[in-house]
Design a protein around this motif. Structure first.
Motif, PDB file in Angstrom:
ATOM      1  N   HIS A   1       4.937  11.538   3.975  1.00  0.00           N
ATOM      2  CA  HIS A   1       3.580  10.984   4.050  1.00  0.00           C
ATOM      3  C   HIS A   1       3.155  10.510   2.657  1.00  0.00           C
ATOM      4  N   PRO A   2       2.103   9.666   2.582  1.00  0.00           N
ATOM      5  CA  PRO A   2       1.617   9.238   1.264  1.00  0.00           C
ATOM      6  C   PRO A   2       0.970  10.402   0.515  1.00  0.00           C
ATOM      7  N   LEU A   3       1.032  10.358  -0.800  1.00  0.00           N
ATOM      8  CA  LEU A   3       0.459  11.416  -1.640  1.00  0.00           C
ATOM      9  C   LEU A   3      -0.294  10.760  -2.798  1.00  0.00           C
ATOM     10  N   ALA A   4      -1.552  11.192  -3.032  1.00  0.00           N
ATOM     11  CA  ALA A   4      -2.312  10.658  -4.172  1.00  0.00           C
ATOM     12  C   ALA A   4      -1.947  11.445  -5.422  1.00  0.00           C
ATOM     13  N   LEU A   5      -1.660  10.745  -6.508  1.00  0.00           N
ATOM     14  CA  LEU A   5      -1.334  11.413  -7.783  1.00  0.00           C
ATOM     15  C   LEU A   5      -2.353  10.989  -8.835  1.00  0.00           C
ATOM     16  N   ILE A   6      -2.862  11.970  -9.558  1.00  0.00           N
ATOM     17  CA  ILE A   6      -3.902  11.721 -10.556  1.00  0.00           C
ATOM     18  C   ILE A   6      -3.316  11.924 -11.951  1.00  0.00           C
ATOM     19  N   THR A   7      -3.502  10.916 -12.815  1.00  0.00           N
ATOM     20  CA  THR A   7      -3.055  11.052 -14.208  1.00  0.00           C
ATOM     21  C   THR A   7      -4.282  11.244 -15.093  1.00  0.00           C
ATOM     22  N   PRO A   8      -4.540  12.475 -15.566  1.00  0.00           N
ATOM     23  CA  PRO A   8      -5.715  12.682 -16.424  1.00  0.00           C
ATOM     24  C   PRO A   8      -5.481  12.013 -17.783  1.00  0.00           C
ATOM     25  N   VAL A   9      -6.531  11.382 -18.341  1.00  0.00           N
ATOM     26  CA  VAL A   9      -6.400  10.760 -19.666  1.00  0.00           C
ATOM     27  C   VAL A   9      -7.510  11.285 -20.573  1.00  0.00           C
ATOM     28  N   PHE A  10      -7.287  11.171 -21.895  1.00  0.00           N
ATOM     29  CA  PHE A  10      -8.217  11.798 -22.839  1.00  0.00           C
ATOM     30  C   PHE A  10      -8.990  10.779 -23.688  1.00  0.00           C
ATOM     31  N   SER A  11      -8.805   9.471 -23.410  1.00  0.00           N
ATOM     32  CA  SER A  11      -9.585   8.443 -24.110  1.00  0.00           C
ATOM     33  C   SER A  11      -9.632   7.193 -23.238  1.00  0.00           C
ATOM     34  N   TRP A  12     -10.584   6.307 -23.583  1.00  0.00           N
ATOM     35  CA  TRP A  12     -10.695   5.054 -22.832  1.00  0.00           C
ATOM     36  C   TRP A  12      -9.393   4.241 -22.952  1.00  0.00           C
ATOM     37  N   LEU A  13      -8.844   4.227 -24.176  1.00  0.00           N
ATOM     38  CA  LEU A  13      -7.640   3.424 -24.424  1.00  0.00           C
ATOM     39  C   LEU A  13      -6.455   3.906 -23.570  1.00  0.00           C
ATOM     40  N   GLU A  14      -6.339   5.237 -23.502  1.00  0.00           N
ATOM     41  CA  GLU A  14      -5.252   5.814 -22.698  1.00  0.00           C
ATOM     42  C   GLU A  14      -5.440   5.439 -21.220  1.00  0.00           C
ATOM     43  N   GLY A  15      -6.707   5.505 -20.767  1.00  0.00           N
ATOM     44  CA  GLY A  15      -7.014   5.147 -19.384  1.00  0.00           C
ATOM     45  C   GLY A  15      -6.650   3.697 -19.105  1.00  0.00           C
ATOM     46  N   PHE A  16      -6.983   2.824 -20.056  1.00  0.00           N
ATOM     47  CA  PHE A  16      -6.694   1.394 -19.907  1.00  0.00           C
ATOM     48  C   PHE A  16      -5.179   1.179 -19.783  1.00  0.00           C
ATOM     49  N   TYR A  17      -4.413   1.878 -20.648  1.00  0.00           N
ATOM     50  CA  TYR A  17      -2.944   1.756 -20.650  1.00  0.00           C
ATOM     51  C   TYR A  17      -2.371   2.143 -19.272  1.00  0.00           C
ATOM     52  N   PHE A  18      -2.845   3.287 -18.749  1.00  0.00           N
ATOM     53  CA  PHE A  18      -2.296   3.749 -17.463  1.00  0.00           C
ATOM     54  C   PHE A  18      -2.776   2.892 -16.294  1.00  0.00           C
ATOM     55  N   LYS A  19      -4.011   2.378 -16.404  1.00  0.00           N
ATOM     56  CA  LYS A  19      -4.505   1.526 -15.315  1.00  0.00           C
ATOM     57  C   LYS A  19      -3.633   0.267 -15.218  1.00  0.00           C
ATOM     58  N   ILE A  20      -3.319  -0.322 -16.378  1.00  0.00           N
ATOM     59  CA  ILE A  20      -2.468  -1.530 -16.382  1.00  0.00           C
ATOM     60  C   ILE A  20      -1.083  -1.162 -15.826  1.00  0.00           C
ATOM     61  N   GLY A  21      -0.497  -0.079 -16.354  1.00  0.00           N
ATOM     62  CA  GLY A  21       0.865   0.330 -15.953  1.00  0.00           C
ATOM     63  C   GLY A  21       0.933   0.612 -14.458  1.00  0.00           C
ATOM     64  N   LEU A  22      -0.045   1.360 -13.953  1.00  0.00           N
ATOM     65  CA  LEU A  22       0.018   1.757 -12.543  1.00  0.00           C
ATOM     66  C   LEU A  22      -0.371   0.600 -11.615  1.00  0.00           C
ATOM     67  N   THR A  23      -1.115  -0.376 -12.143  1.00  0.00           N
ATOM     68  CA  THR A  23      -1.377  -1.580 -11.337  1.00  0.00           C
ATOM     69  C   THR A  23      -0.082  -2.383 -11.199  1.00  0.00           C
ATOM     70  N   ILE A  24       0.679  -2.464 -12.287  1.00  0.00           N
ATOM     71  CA  ILE A  24       1.974  -3.171 -12.207  1.00  0.00           C
ATOM     72  C   ILE A  24       2.890  -2.433 -11.223  1.00  0.00           C
ATOM     73  N   TYR A  25       2.860  -1.102 -11.301  1.00  0.00           N
ATOM     74  CA  TYR A  25       3.673  -0.261 -10.390  1.00  0.00           C
ATOM     75  C   TYR A  25       3.314  -0.593  -8.931  1.00  0.00           C
ATOM     76  N   SER A  26       2.009  -0.601  -8.644  1.00  0.00           N
ATOM     77  CA  SER A  26       1.566  -0.908  -7.275  1.00  0.00           C
ATOM     78  C   SER A  26       1.993  -2.327  -6.886  1.00  0.00           C
ATOM     79  N   PHE A  27       1.977  -3.246  -7.879  1.00  0.00           N
ATOM     80  CA  PHE A  27       2.320  -4.641  -7.601  1.00  0.00           C
ATOM     81  C   PHE A  27       3.762  -4.763  -7.070  1.00  0.00           C
ATOM     82  N   PHE A  28       4.656  -3.928  -7.606  1.00  0.00           N
ATOM     83  CA  PHE A  28       6.065  -4.000  -7.161  1.00  0.00           C
ATOM     84  C   PHE A  28       6.238  -3.451  -5.740  1.00  0.00           C
TER      85      PHE A  28
END
Ligand code: FAD
Length: 550
Positions: A101-128
């Protein structure tokens, strides 16, 4: 599944393909080849999924870390592998919706910049992940993050949530083997290939098989000479981290190819997350990814990645590995549990293919390779991961088709596994009405046996729990012995149910109850019963002692 009938077939028939090893790779190949009309034998030394295939992180994923590595190193092979994994997620879930089944995974981040990095990375991941219905990556603020996982550290800034798949690896493997049998394969567990015989051209023509269940029954009271010969046109080596031993048995001139790497998980109580969602810890001190995942009502934390050489020894959880995993949790979880709260742990071996230029196992590519040894006619499926088991099997059986000059196309993409077709989770309510059982028991039966759930209760009316804290019932002991080839206590506790993985102490206290029923069903004498019970109890006690979690 009928072991005795299948053993007779192995002894008396000639096969097109004999597959050695009943993990994800071997069971996947057996199903694929049977559906293409080949006469197939599948031989497993211990039990289906006894080794790595029951000890994975249980994710069906492209691999977020592999995507990062692919971009950082401009590595297109790695990128292709991520894409294949993401494409397969949908198929793995579709074909056995009761087990994945599908599973939601949460990546905690400690700064805005880190959040931005993971949002871009995981959007590319979803794109594939084209053509699948999983929700896309989302950037959650602090409040939203705590709504998902209340036990995280208050120090976090925000988090990025994305989706992957989760499966019950051992039961998925069993469903593959069971479905292969349904499609005509002669499938046998507790039997190992110990030698080959060759024709005058040096090609493999038969294998010598040892019936290990016989050994389990007589329990070392006499030597086991229960050998027989199996004849096949082609042998396929799917023995995971043991791949080199079969390759060298077929042709001693070959070089070793595998660099097995050990990975362990620990199990913690559900309160550690208090959530149905998981956490991805993106980077440990030594550059690994760690997952914190709800599984069967407990929380699984892993994994590590260390070279492992002694393949004859089970890769079990060691005390220092616990320290490493708990330490990794500390920056992310507000209150990390004490070592004494650990309920169990398990280790597995990644069957990584060696590359000459990399010493670190965490850098070795997780891709697979189909190798043909022209001299012995042995086909080997090396490496790979659970997620892509179906593609790995397809590539292997495509190659087998060439060798056997029989061009039939693969049909596994749209093939439901046992219990998967017309599965509706809501059926648990009908079971509850008919059999008057607790909600958790009915839901458990639906999630593990799919459309076969009713049959467990037809096989036996013994619906009492095996242990008060878990939904497993006595009827499952009868069913898994008669219909799923459970032949030992460990088959039942570690793979037909997942109790050994979830809770060592609860398992220890349930061994006698299960042993009594198994002894009657499997015709064990009193001496055999006591020997099997004490052997399994000693094994569990040794796990507890070595991990030092008393
Ligand atoms: C810690 C860890 C975490 C992982 N997490 C993930 C994950 O989240 N997602 C993912 O996609 N992949 C994951 N993997 C990878 C995945 O689990 C493996 O790639 C896969 O299970 C390997 O399957 P296999 O059939 O090749 O090997 P195995 O499962 O090891 O099967 C080989 C079988 O061959 C049998 N055998 C050996 N010798 C003989 C013989 N002589 N005769 C008969 N049988 C024999 C063994 O008993 C064994 O059952 C993980 C791996 C590890 C170690």
């Amino acid at each position: 599944m009928n072991r005795a009938k299948n053993l007779e077939r192995l002894k008396n028939e000639e096969f097109d393909i004999c597959i050695i090893g009943g993990g994800a790779s071997g069971a996947g190949c057996a199903l694929d080849a049977s559906l293409r009309g080949f006469k197939v034998a599948l031989i497993e030394k211990e039990d289906f999924a006894a080794e790595t295939s029951s000890k994975s992180t249980k994710l069906i994923h492209g691999g977020v870390r592999y995507l990062e590595q692919a971009f950082k190193n401009l590595d297109f092979a790695q990128l292709r592998q991520v894409k294949h994994g993401l494409e397969e997620r949908h198929t793995v879930i579709r074909n056995a919706p009761h087990l994945a089944h599908p599973l939601a995974l949460i990546t905690p981040v400690f700064s805005w910049l880190e959040g931005f990095y993971f949002k871009i990375g995981l959007t590319i991941y979803s794109f594939f992940a084209k053509n699948d219905s999983m929700p896309k990556a989302e950037w959650l603020n602090k409040k939203e993050t705590f709504e998902h996982i209340p036990t995280l550290t208050p120090k976090l800034h925000s988090s990025v949530m994305y989706y992957d798949g989760q499966l019950d690896d051992a039961r998925y493997c069993l469903a593959l083997a069971h479905s292969a049998e349904e499609a005509g394969a002669a499938v046998v567990n507790h039997a190992s290939i110990i030698d080959f015989e060759k024709d005058s051209n040096g090609k493999l023509k038969s294998a010598i098989v040892n019936d290990n269940l016989k050994q389990l029954k007589i329990h070392n009271s006499e030597s086991n000479n229960e050998h027989f010969r199996i004849n096949s046109k082609l042998f396929i080596n799917c023995t995971g981290s043991h791949g080199d031993s079969i390759r060298l048995l077929a042709n001693p001139k070959q070089e070793k190819r595998l660099r097995p790497s050990k990975g362990v998980h620990i199990m913690l109580p559900a309160e550690v997350l208090n959530s149905k969602d998981a956490i991805l810890i993106p980077k440990t001190k030594d550059g690994r990814v760690i997952f914190v995942i709800p599984f069967e009502g407990e929380i699984m934390v892993g994994t590590t990645d260390d070279e492992y050489l002694d393949l004859e020894k089970e890769p079990i959880l060691m005390e220092q590995e616990i320290e490493f995993l708990l330490d990794t949790l500390r920056p992310y979880i507000a209150k990390v549990p004490d070592k004494s709260e650990i309920k169990s742990g398990f280790g597995g071996l990644r069957p990584l293919i060696a590359s000459s230029d990399s010493k670190a196992t965490k850098k070795l590519v997780r891709d697979h390779e189909v190798e043909y040894d022209n001299e012995s006619n042995l086909l080997s499926l090396l490496g790979g991961k659970w997620t892509t088991y179906r593609l790995m099997a397809k590539d292997t059986i495509d190659e087998a088709c060439k060798i056997l000059s029989n061009d039939v196309k693969c049909t596994t993409e749209m093939h439901y596994l046992i219990g998967g077709e017309n599965y509706r989770f809501e059926e648990w309510k009908n079971i509850q009405k008919t059999f008057n059982l607790d909600e958790d028991i009915c839901q458990h039966l639906l999630k593990k046996y799919g459309t076969k759930a009713n049959e467990i209760l037809k096989v036996s009316s013994q619906t009492e729990r095996i242990h008060k804290d878990y939904p497993f019932i006595k009827a499952e002991i009868f069913y898994t012995i008669r219909e799923e080839m459970a032949g030992s206590l460990r088959d039942f506790f570690a793979r037909r149910t997942r109790m050994e993985l979830m809770d060592w102490k609860a398992t220890l206290s349930s061994v006698d109850v299960v042993g009594d029923i198994m002894a009657i069903e499997l015709n064990w004498s009193e001496i055999q019963k006591q020997a099997n019970i004490s052997e399994y109890k000693n094994l569990l006690k040794s796990f507890i002692k070595i991990a030092n979690i008393n």
